[in-house]
Design an enzyme around this catalytic site. Structure first.
Site, mmCIF file in Angstrom:
data_model
loop_
_atom_site.group_PDB
_atom_site.id
_atom_site.type_symbol
_atom_site.label_atom_id
_atom_site.label_comp_id
_atom_site.label_asym_id
_atom_site.label_seq_id
_atom_site.Cartn_x
_atom_site.Cartn_y
_atom_site.Cartn_z
ATOM 1 N N CYS A 279 3.284 46.856 11.744
ATOM 2 C CA CYS A 279 2.005 47.147 11.353
ATOM 3 C C CYS A 279 1.146 46.089 11.342
ATOM 4 O O CYS A 279 1.534 45.026 12.077
ATOM 5 C CB CYS A 279 1.991 47.799 9.813
ATOM 6 S SG CYS A 279 2.669 46.547 8.732
ATOM 7 N N THR A 280 0.327 45.905 10.701
ATOM 8 C CA THR A 280 -0.815 44.773 11.035
ATOM 9 C C THR A 280 -0.259 43.065 10.478
ATOM 10 O O THR A 280 -0.117 42.374 11.208
ATOM 11 C CB THR A 280 -2.091 44.830 10.352
ATOM 12 O OG1 THR A 280 -2.786 46.291 10.701
ATOM 13 C CG2 THR A 280 -2.980 43.589 10.485
#
Length: 297
Positions: free
Chosen positions: A186-187
């Site tokens: 994810c980020t």
């Protein structure tokens, strides 16, 4: 005049028991105001999540204050630079979860799934398999609009619209990922940390989370095996693999992500519309205009 390195933007989180969030909120508000920081801090019973922007001196002052709390003494921070503060205001919010998954039995504080460092992941992707010879499959745990800005090459994208959809969709695809090494990402690491634990809980045998998420991967190894930019939740919209603001923007009207190519379309007008919402805007305009014409007749 401010230089290009005037502002430091930090992203950080930690899963840890944080049972006095309401009492601590005024203190966080006060220190951020004192140091002229802007951004968002989430205080939750399961830990803290923050995105902050300020000068080097003030960011360092905040981190020294934060780490004076033993619960956050070892918190790790990812940094990027910008010409102006990446947020327009300062918010300290109380939430029930750092990232909403609605899986209360998942408690990263009690133990994480295995993590793979960016350098190791790049080597796996270079060679096409992990160190045991298993094929490596990348699973994006972010929302579809974030994935559209950029993701790892040949990643699995389930087109979810919110993270609470992830548990069901990953369970439904368990057989398809059998006998593979799965790396969730994810980020910045929060979503894939919860995702990897859930996958272990439902029987995935070879699952890892990307340590530090996409932003840490960019920081450590650059953009190899990644296509596009990384969406971020501030005015910059997206960061390139060099951790610099990209030319991707967000539509003021519908909040959709607008790529540089889409910004060239006639439907894109800054602050008004984009190719994603132009037709709806036109239809709404015509609908609103019809009663006025009738009144004039």
């Amino acid at each position: 005049m401010q230089s290009a390195t005037s502002y430091i933007n930090i992203a950080a989180y930690k899963f840890v028991t944080f049972d006095n969030t309401e009492a601590m909120r005024p203190q966080y508000q006060a220190i951020c105001q004192q140091l002229s920081l802007k951004g968002t801090i989430l205080l939750t019973p399961e830990g803290i999540n923050m995105f902050l922007s300020g000068t080097r001196e003030n960011i360092d002052g905040y981190l020294a204050w934060l780490r004076s709390d033993p619960r956050f003494a070892d918190i790790e921070v990812k940094e990027s630079l910008s010409e102006e503060q990446s947020h327009k205001r300062m918010l300290v919010k109380l939430k029930s979860e750092i990232i909403t998954m609605r899986m209360p039995l998942i408690k990263p504080e009690l133990g994480r799934a295995p993590a793979v460092e960016p350098v190791t992941l790049k080597r796996w992707l270079d060679q096409g398999h992990d160190d045991n010879g298993k094929p490596v499959v990348m699973v994006d745990t972010r929302n579809a609009f974030e994935v559209d800005v950029g993701t790892f090459t040949n990643t699995i994208d389930y087109r979810i619209s919110k993270f609470t959809e992830f548990p069901d969709v990953i369970a439904a695809n368990k057989d398809a990922l059998a006998d593979k090494t799965v790396v969730t990402f994810c980020t910045g690491g929060i979503r894939c940390e919860k995702a990897a634990i859930h996958m272990q809980n439902i029987g995935y045998e070879n699952v890892y989370q990307l340590e530090g998420g996409i932003l840490k991967y960019f920081e450590d190894v650059g953009g190899e095996h990644y296509t596009g930019d990384c969406f971020v939740f501030d005015y910059r919209t997206a960061l390139s693999p060099k951790l610099e603001p990209s030319t991707t923007v967000q539509c003021f009207a519908c909040r959709a992500v607008v790529t540089p190519r889409q910004q060239l379309a006639p439907e894109y007008e800054y602050g008004v519309s984009c190719p994603h919402c132009y037709a709806d805007m036109q239809n709404a305009s015509q609908t609103n205009a019809a009663p006025q014409e009738h009144q004039r007749a």
